[in-house]
Structures are given as C-alpha cells and as structure tokens.
Scaffold this active site. Structure first.
Site, PDB file in Angstrom:
ATOM      1  N   GLY A  69      43.011  62.678  -1.854  1.00 44.44           N
ATOM      2  CA  GLY A  69      42.967  61.225  -1.653  1.00 44.44           C
ATOM      3  C   GLY A  69      44.367  60.661  -1.491  1.00 44.44           C
ATOM      4  CG  ASN A  96      43.861  59.793  -6.289  1.00 43.03           C
ATOM      5  OD1 ASN A  96      43.889  58.838  -7.075  1.00 43.03           O
ATOM      6  ND2 ASN A  96      43.810  59.605  -4.972  1.00 43.03           N
ATOM      7  CE1 TYR A 118      34.807  55.074  -9.090  1.00 43.61           C
ATOM      8  CE2 TYR A 118      34.838  53.674 -11.040  1.00 43.61           C
ATOM      9  CZ  TYR A 118      35.512  54.358 -10.052  1.00 43.61           C
ATOM     10  OH  TYR A 118      36.892  54.336 -10.024  1.00 43.61           O
TER      11      TYR A 118
HETATM   12  N1  LIG Z   1      41.578  51.062  -7.666  1.00 36.55           N
HETATM   13  C1  LIG Z   1      41.192  51.001  -8.920  1.00 36.55           C
HETATM   14  O1  LIG Z   1      41.121  49.920  -9.534  1.00 36.55           O
HETATM   15  C2  LIG Z   1      40.832  52.251  -9.659  1.00 36.55           C
HETATM   16  C3  LIG Z   1      40.596  52.158 -11.029  1.00 36.55           C
HETATM   17  C4  LIG Z   1      40.260  53.285 -11.756  1.00 36.55           C
HETATM   18  C5  LIG Z   1      40.173  54.498 -11.116  1.00 36.55           C
HETATM   19  N2  LIG Z   1      40.396  54.584  -9.772  1.00 36.55           N
HETATM   20  C6  LIG Z   1      40.282  55.908  -9.154  1.00 36.55           C
HETATM   21  O2  LIG Z   1      41.489  56.221  -8.498  1.00 36.55           O
HETATM   22  C7  LIG Z   1      41.224  57.081  -7.389  1.00 36.55           C
HETATM   23  C8  LIG Z   1      41.849  56.490  -6.140  1.00 36.55           C
HETATM   24  O3  LIG Z   1      41.285  55.205  -5.911  1.00 36.55           O
HETATM   25  P1  LIG Z   1      41.897  54.143  -4.900  1.00 36.55           P
HETATM   26  O4  LIG Z   1      41.638  52.815  -5.463  1.00 36.55           O
HETATM   27  O5  LIG Z   1      43.275  54.547  -4.514  1.00 36.55           O
HETATM   28  O6  LIG Z   1      40.890  54.352  -3.662  1.00 36.55           O
HETATM   29  P2  LIG Z   1      41.136  54.211  -2.078  1.00 36.55           P
HETATM   30  O7  LIG Z   1      42.269  53.308  -1.772  1.00 36.55           O
HETATM   31  O8  LIG Z   1      39.788  53.904  -1.526  1.00 36.55           O
HETATM   32  O9  LIG Z   1      41.551  55.699  -1.633  1.00 36.55           O
HETATM   33  C9  LIG Z   1      40.651  56.759  -1.797  1.00 36.55           C
HETATM   34  C10 LIG Z   1      41.271  58.035  -1.219  1.00 36.55           C
HETATM   35  O10 LIG Z   1      40.327  59.113  -1.399  1.00 36.55           O
HETATM   36  C11 LIG Z   1      40.078  59.757  -0.132  1.00 36.55           C
HETATM   37  N3  LIG Z   1      38.718  60.296  -0.159  1.00 36.55           N
HETATM   38  C12 LIG Z   1      37.560  59.624  -0.395  1.00 36.55           C
HETATM   39  N4  LIG Z   1      36.510  60.454  -0.332  1.00 36.55           N
HETATM   40  C13 LIG Z   1      37.018  61.695  -0.066  1.00 36.55           C
HETATM   41  C14 LIG Z   1      36.421  62.969   0.120  1.00 36.55           C
HETATM   42  N5  LIG Z   1      35.103  63.164   0.054  1.00 36.55           N
HETATM   43  N6  LIG Z   1      37.230  64.031   0.373  1.00 36.55           N
HETATM   44  C15 LIG Z   1      38.572  63.862   0.450  1.00 36.55           C
HETATM   45  N7  LIG Z   1      39.186  62.683   0.293  1.00 36.55           N
HETATM   46  C16 LIG Z   1      38.415  61.601   0.042  1.00 36.55           C
HETATM   47  C17 LIG Z   1      40.308  58.626   0.889  1.00 36.55           C
HETATM   48  O11 LIG Z   1      40.629  59.091   2.192  1.00 36.55           O
HETATM   49  P3  LIG Z   1      39.500  59.399   3.313  1.00 36.55           P
HETATM   50  O12 LIG Z   1      38.516  58.275   3.232  1.00 36.55           O
HETATM   51  O13 LIG Z   1      40.262  59.470   4.581  1.00 36.55           O
HETATM   52  O14 LIG Z   1      38.912  60.707   2.923  1.00 36.55           O
HETATM   53  C18 LIG Z   1      41.533  57.953   0.268  1.00 36.55           C
HETATM   54  O15 LIG Z   1      42.700  58.699   0.572  1.00 36.55           O
HETATM   55  C19 LIG Z   1      39.697  57.214  -7.313  1.00 36.55           C
HETATM   56  O16 LIG Z   1      39.279  58.388  -7.950  1.00 36.55           O
HETATM   57  C20 LIG Z   1      39.222  56.000  -8.078  1.00 36.55           C
HETATM   58  O17 LIG Z   1      37.938  56.188  -8.614  1.00 36.55           O
HETATM   59  C21 LIG Z   1      40.721  53.481  -9.030  1.00 36.55           C
END
Ligand SMILES: NC(=O)c1ccc[n+]([C@@H]2O[C@H](COP(=O)([O-])OP(=O)(O)OC[C@H]3O[C@@H](n4cnc5c(N)ncnc54)[C@H](OP(=O)(O)O)[C@@H]3O)[C@@H](O)[C@H]2O)c1
Length: 247
Positions: A13, A91, A156
């Site tokens: 990710g 991630n 989730y």
């Molecule tokens: N943002 C928050 O508030 C928050 C809070 C707690 C935890 N988190 C966790 O932090 C992590 C990152 O979140 P984020 O907010 O940065 O999300 P984001 O901006 O939506 O980025 C998600 C990343 O994961 C990749 N991805 C998604 N599905 C995938 C798959 N099946 N295989 C490979 N890559 C995949 C996406 O790229 P592609 O779509 O091109 O594959 C992207 O690079 C996640 O695990 C999320 O649950 C986020």
C-alpha cells in the site's frame, strides 16, 4: 539520521496515504525499498518522488495482496533482487462500510481478504527469508476501530481486531529468531480513505479526540520507522496506538 542504512523494507500500500508517508520516512532514514500495491502508475510516481530526494534503492511491483500466489510470485521476484529483507510493513488496506443489515457478502469478504488474509499472505511469504537471515521487523498497520468498533464497519473492525491476534501469535513463534512483530493502531489520519467520510461524521470524531485534530500520515510514519529500527529491538507482540487520545 541514517539509522536504517543498509536495511531493506517491503511496504504494501506504498502508493498513497500512510504507506507512501512510511516509504518516504524509511527512505529518509537510509532504508532501501520495495513498494507494492495494485496500481503500477502510482507506484512509479512514488518511486520517482522518493528518488528525487533520497539516495536509496527503490523498486516497485504491482500485486494484489489478497491473492496468495501473486504475493508469492512477487516476493520471489523481490528475493531475486535482494535476498535479505529486514523489514515488512503490512499497510495496504481498504474499507467497504455499511451497517450489517445492508452489508453484502462481497463487502465482508473483500475487506477480510485484503486487511487480514492479505497480511497473512505477506507474513507467510517473508518469514523463511527473515528466519534464514536471523533478523526481522514485521509491522502490521491495524486501526483503533479494531478495539473500539464503529457503526457501519463490522468487516473493517473484525479484520483489524484479527491483526492483534495474528501479531501476538506470530511474535511468539519467531521471537527466538530475532524477529519482532508489532501492530500500529492509528486513529483518524487524513488520507483518501478518510476523505470519503461525511463532514458530520468527521465533526463527531473530532469531538472525541483529546488533541482536537486529525493525525497526519507523517506522524504514523515516524512511529513506524522507530519500531523498524534497532532501537526498538526489545518491543514485540505489541499493538501501539497513535490516535491523538481518542476517548
Ligand atoms: N486513514 C486512516 O485514518 C487510518 C486509520 C487507521 C488505520 N488505517 C490503515 O492504514 C492503512 C493505510 O490506509 P490509508 O488511509 O493510507 O489508505 P489509502 O490512502 O486508501 O491507501 C491504501 C493503499 O493500499 C493499497 N491497496 C489497497 N488494496 C490493496 C490490495 N488488495 N493489494 C495491494 N495494495 C492494496 C492502495 O493502492 P491500490 O489501490 O493501487 O492497490 C493504496 O496504496 C490501511 O491498512 C488502513 O486500514 C488508516
């Protein structure tokens, strides 16, 4: 500050949000990188942006972490380039929110297969490499939703709660091999994932945060770099929260 010099990390990710910030922070600290996510052009862009600033080696591979064999093939290609992977940052993650009454089986499965089985797939295909090298740092990005729960997020929350058990159990399996396994549980971090939330929901979240602001991907990235460093050698099996104080 080059405390990760001569180390190599796989970041899933890595093309957006928290994963991109983690990749930049690892590079800032001297770490070589393998970036993984599904969209090749985003990975290419991230690689170019990192190389403009930092003097590290960066490769990227597009792969879907849900797919066991695709992860195996990707990691095999990575091992052909670099046979010592020090750090795995699990991630990549998705949300498909809805209340249970309206959640489809597909929404349930997609989230569990990405956020939980995808992490299993990556751990599974890295672990022999780390055991052979007698060194490893595995960091799973979980979420406070995994312990607090949230309306409309049973898929989730279940996936992120599952990571706590995976992390604890794997840390016990591989501790004697000098491999640490930890989870980081962010609260509300400003990325594309949270951009989708309605303003009313954002206001509700904000009221419950002691620091009265949302977190940035960079703040999570700095914690990840510390846990990935040699200074964090005695921390394992933990879920570390970074949420600005959610009540
Ligand atoms: N943002 C928050 O508030 C928050 C809070 C707690 C935890 N988190 C966790 O932090 C992590 C990152 O979140 P984020 O907010 O940065 O999300 P984001 O901006 O939506 O980025 C998600 C990343 O994961 C990749 N991805 C998604 N599905 C995938 C798959 N099946 N295989 C490979 N890559 C995949 C996406 O790229 P592609 O779509 O091109 O594959 C992207 O690079 C996640 O695990 C999320 O649950 C986020």
């Amino acid at each position: 500050m080059n405390f990760l010099q001569n180390k190599t990390a796989i970041v899933t990710g890595a093309s957006k949000g928290i994963g991109k910030a983690i990749s930049f922070d690892l590079a800032k600290n001297g770490c070589n990188l393998f970036l993984v996510s599904r969209t090749e052009k985003d990975l290419e862009k991230t690689k170019k942006e990192i190389l403009k600033i930092y003097d590290v080696k960066v490769h990227f591979f597009s792969a879907d972490i849900k797919n066991f064999n695709e992860v195996k093939n990707t990691f095999d290609k990575i091992f052909n380039i670099e046979n010592k992977i020090d750090i795995l940052i699990n991630n990549a993650g998705i949300t498909k929110d809805n209340i249970l009454a309206r959640m489809t089986e597909n929404d349930w499965q997609d989230v569990i297969e990405t956020n939980l089985s995808g992490y299993f797939n990556c751990c599974k295909h890295i672990i022999k490499n780390m055991i052979r090298n007698k060194y490893g740092r595995i960091i799973n990005i979980s979420s406070v939703i995994g312990s607090n729960g949230n309306t409309g997020q049973i898929n989730y929350a279940a996936s992120k709660a599952g990571l706590k058990g995976l992390t604890k159990s794997l840390s016990k399996e591989v501790g004697a091999r000098n491999i640490t396994v930890n989870s980081i549980s962010p609260g509300f971090i400003e990325t594309d994932m949270t951009e989708e939330l309605k303003d009313l929901n954002k206001k509700k979240f904000l009221n419950n945060i002691s620091l009265k602001r949302f977190g940035s991907p960079n703040e999570v990235a700095k914690l990840v770099s510390f846990i990935a460093s040699d200074d964090a050698a005695y921390i394992t099996g933990q879920t570390i929260t970074i949420d600005g104080g959610i009540n």
